[in-house]
Design a protein around this motif. Structure first.
Motif, mmCIF file in Angstrom:
data_model
loop_
_atom_site.group_PDB
_atom_site.id
_atom_site.type_symbol
_atom_site.label_atom_id
_atom_site.label_comp_id
_atom_site.label_asym_id
_atom_site.label_seq_id
_atom_site.Cartn_x
_atom_site.Cartn_y
_atom_site.Cartn_z
ATOM 1 N N HIS A 270 43.981 30.977 34.954
ATOM 2 C CA HIS A 270 44.760 30.330 36.013
ATOM 3 C C HIS A 270 45.029 31.383 37.080
ATOM 4 C CE1 HIS A 270 48.519 27.825 37.209
ATOM 5 N NE2 HIS A 270 47.471 27.547 37.957
ATOM 6 N N ARG A 271 44.386 31.249 38.239
ATOM 7 C CA ARG A 271 44.416 32.284 39.283
ATOM 8 C C ARG A 271 45.733 32.213 40.064
ATOM 9 N NH1 ARG A 271 39.100 34.670 40.141
ATOM 10 N NH2 ARG A 271 40.164 35.697 41.853
ATOM 11 N N VAL A 272 46.705 33.013 39.638
ATOM 12 C CA VAL A 272 48.034 32.967 40.253
ATOM 13 C C VAL A 272 48.586 34.344 40.626
ATOM 14 C CG1 VAL A 272 48.714 30.777 39.203
ATOM 15 C CG2 VAL A 272 49.147 32.903 37.973
ATOM 16 N N LYS A 273 47.807 35.416 40.447
ATOM 17 C CA LYS A 273 48.349 36.757 40.662
ATOM 18 C C LYS A 273 47.729 37.532 41.822
ATOM 19 C CE LYS A 273 49.512 37.554 35.792
ATOM 20 N NZ LYS A 273 49.243 38.417 34.630
ATOM 21 N N LYS A 274 46.549 37.195 42.239
ATOM 22 C CA LYS A 274 45.799 38.000 43.202
ATOM 23 C C LYS A 274 46.131 37.585 44.636
ATOM 24 C CE LYS A 274 40.966 39.301 43.926
ATOM 25 N NZ LYS A 274 39.602 39.014 43.514
ATOM 26 N N GLU A 275 46.318 38.579 45.517
ATOM 27 C CA GLU A 275 46.581 38.333 46.941
ATOM 28 C C GLU A 275 45.339 37.771 47.635
ATOM 29 O OE1 GLU A 275 49.383 39.075 48.968
ATOM 30 O OE2 GLU A 275 50.491 39.382 47.092
ATOM 31 N N ASN A 276 45.524 36.870 48.595
ATOM 32 C CA ASN A 276 44.438 36.300 49.398
ATOM 33 C C ASN A 276 43.275 35.809 48.535
ATOM 34 O OD1 ASN A 276 45.805 36.956 51.856
ATOM 35 N ND2 ASN A 276 45.142 39.065 51.587
ATOM 36 N N ASP A 277 43.594 35.079 47.501
ATOM 37 C CA ASP A 277 42.602 34.617 46.526
ATOM 38 C C ASP A 277 42.081 33.244 46.928
ATOM 39 O OD1 ASP A 277 41.115 33.972 44.282
ATOM 40 O OD2 ASP A 277 42.760 34.283 42.866
ATOM 41 N N GLU A 278 40.763 33.133 47.153
ATOM 42 C CA GLU A 278 40.178 31.836 47.504
ATOM 43 C C GLU A 278 40.307 30.834 46.365
ATOM 44 O OE1 GLU A 278 35.465 32.630 46.795
ATOM 45 O OE2 GLU A 278 36.507 33.874 48.258
ATOM 46 N N ASN A 279 40.576 31.318 45.157
ATOM 47 C CA ASN A 279 40.764 30.450 43.987
ATOM 48 C C ASN A 279 42.238 30.279 43.614
ATOM 49 O OD1 ASN A 279 37.936 29.971 43.226
ATOM 50 N ND2 ASN A 279 37.898 32.173 42.894
ATOM 51 N N SER B 220 32.999 33.854 21.636
ATOM 52 C CA SER B 220 33.764 35.003 21.179
ATOM 53 C C SER B 220 34.199 34.743 19.745
ATOM 54 C CB SER B 220 35.000 35.194 22.066
ATOM 55 O OG SER B 220 35.837 36.182 21.522
ATOM 56 N N ASP B 221 34.218 35.796 18.937
ATOM 57 C CA ASP B 221 34.640 35.664 17.543
ATOM 58 C C ASP B 221 36.155 35.753 17.394
ATOM 59 O OD1 ASP B 221 32.008 35.378 16.696
ATOM 60 O OD2 ASP B 221 31.745 37.539 16.414
ATOM 61 N N THR B 222 36.852 36.071 18.485
ATOM 62 C CA THR B 222 38.306 36.197 18.435
ATOM 63 C C THR B 222 38.927 35.537 19.662
ATOM 64 O OG1 THR B 222 40.158 37.750 18.321
ATOM 65 C CG2 THR B 222 38.247 38.463 19.577
ATOM 66 N N ARG B 223 40.198 35.206 19.563
ATOM 67 C CA ARG B 223 40.945 34.647 20.705
ATOM 68 C C ARG B 223 41.991 35.627 21.230
ATOM 69 N NH1 ARG B 223 42.258 28.583 18.687
ATOM 70 N NH2 ARG B 223 40.117 27.859 18.527
ATOM 71 N N GLU B 224 41.973 36.857 20.750
ATOM 72 C CA GLU B 224 42.956 37.846 21.185
ATOM 73 C C GLU B 224 42.525 38.444 22.512
ATOM 74 O OE1 GLU B 224 43.937 40.701 18.133
ATOM 75 O OE2 GLU B 224 43.558 39.180 16.597
ATOM 76 N N VAL B 225 43.313 38.173 23.565
ATOM 77 C CA VAL B 225 42.975 38.644 24.906
ATOM 78 C C VAL B 225 44.056 39.589 25.422
ATOM 79 C CG1 VAL B 225 41.584 36.615 25.499
ATOM 80 C CG2 VAL B 225 44.027 36.607 26.001
ATOM 81 N N ILE B 226 43.690 40.362 26.438
ATOM 82 C CA ILE B 226 44.621 41.290 27.084
ATOM 83 C C ILE B 226 45.249 40.601 28.301
ATOM 84 C CG2 ILE B 226 43.363 43.329 26.286
ATOM 85 C CD1 ILE B 226 42.145 43.534 29.145
ATOM 86 N N GLU B 227 46.207 41.273 28.921
ATOM 87 C CA GLU B 227 46.817 40.797 30.169
ATOM 88 C C GLU B 227 45.784 40.931 31.287
ATOM 89 O OE1 GLU B 227 50.020 39.400 32.554
ATOM 90 O OE2 GLU B 227 49.967 39.656 30.371
ATOM 91 N N CYS B 228 45.663 39.899 32.123
ATOM 92 C CA CYS B 228 44.701 39.911 33.228
ATOM 93 C C CYS B 228 45.439 40.052 34.551
ATOM 94 C CB CYS B 228 43.873 38.623 33.217
ATOM 95 S SG CYS B 228 42.663 38.547 34.548
ATOM 96 N N SER B 229 44.969 40.948 35.409
ATOM 97 C CA SER B 229 45.623 41.198 36.698
ATOM 98 C C SER B 229 45.397 40.080 37.717
ATOM 99 C CB SER B 229 45.140 42.528 37.279
ATOM 100 O OG SER B 229 43.748 42.452 37.562
ATOM 101 N N GLU B 230 44.460 39.166 37.448
ATOM 102 C CA GLU B 230 44.139 38.117 38.417
ATOM 103 C C GLU B 230 44.823 36.789 38.130
ATOM 104 O OE1 GLU B 230 39.924 37.863 38.885
ATOM 105 O OE2 GLU B 230 39.752 39.993 39.347
ATOM 106 N N GLY B 231 45.380 36.650 36.924
ATOM 107 C CA GLY B 231 46.028 35.393 36.579
ATOM 108 C C GLY B 231 46.347 35.344 35.096
ATOM 109 N N ASN B 232 46.659 34.134 34.623
ATOM 110 C CA ASN B 232 47.051 33.931 33.239
ATOM 111 C C ASN B 232 45.892 33.336 32.443
ATOM 112 O OD1 ASN B 232 49.724 34.782 33.833
ATOM 113 N ND2 ASN B 232 50.158 32.760 34.657
ATOM 114 N N LEU B 233 45.555 33.986 31.338
ATOM 115 C CA LEU B 233 44.496 33.518 30.457
ATOM 116 C C LEU B 233 45.071 32.527 29.448
ATOM 117 C CD1 LEU B 233 42.836 36.974 29.790
ATOM 118 C CD2 LEU B 233 41.803 35.077 31.056
#
Length: 156
Positions: free
Chosen positions: A19-28, A89-102
């Protein structure tokens, strides 16, 4: 022109979406998209895919398939060529993303998410299990104005 990759990563009936909610001037901005980004000098689409998935999610793909080439034409954003992949992917463990929420989204709920109209078009092409396709999507503002699949116009 931009050259990008995008991947829909699946695991147990769920697809990882951003969910693209963190990046400045994001076309998405505000949209839900798959995982991907811009090719860097010297990268193949596969190199870019693996790097972007690792950077944005922390995941290593257990497998992936190049499914299509998407040409986006926009009066606001210019032209973009996107290599579309599906992966596992064999796992669902993800890291924090700087562009939005995974979020791992149930596959039955994917089409209810706010996304680009054209994304729904390539979701349908992916469901058809086509081995490979070329899709052109032309936008006027945020409105989808033209669809062409494998060189043939498709009614809106």
């Amino acid at each position: 022109m931009k050259f990008t990759t995008l991947c829909y990563i699946r695991n147990g009936g769920k697809t990882l979406m951003l969910h693209r909610v963190k990046k400045e001037n994001d076309e998405n901005a505000g949209k839900w998209v798959g995982i991907g980004g811009n090719l860097e000098a010297g990268e193949s689409p596969e190199d870019c895919l693996v790097r972007e998935v690792r950077e944005e999610t922390g995941l290593l793909l257990s497998e992936y398939t190049f499914r299509g080439l998407i040409t986006f034409v926009s009066d606001l954003w210019g032209t973009e060529y996107m290599c579309l992949f599906t992966g596992k992917s064999d796992t669902r463990e993800v890291i924090e993303c700087s562009e939005g929420n995974l979020k791992w989204v149930d596959d039955r709920e994917l089409e209810t998410l706010p996304m680009w109209e054209g994304d729904r078009v390539f979701f349908n092409l992916l469901k058809e299990e086509r081995p490979f396709f070329s899709l052109k999507l032309r936008y006027e503002g945020e409105k989808l104005a033209e669809i062409t699949v494998d060189g043939a116009p498709v009614p809106l």
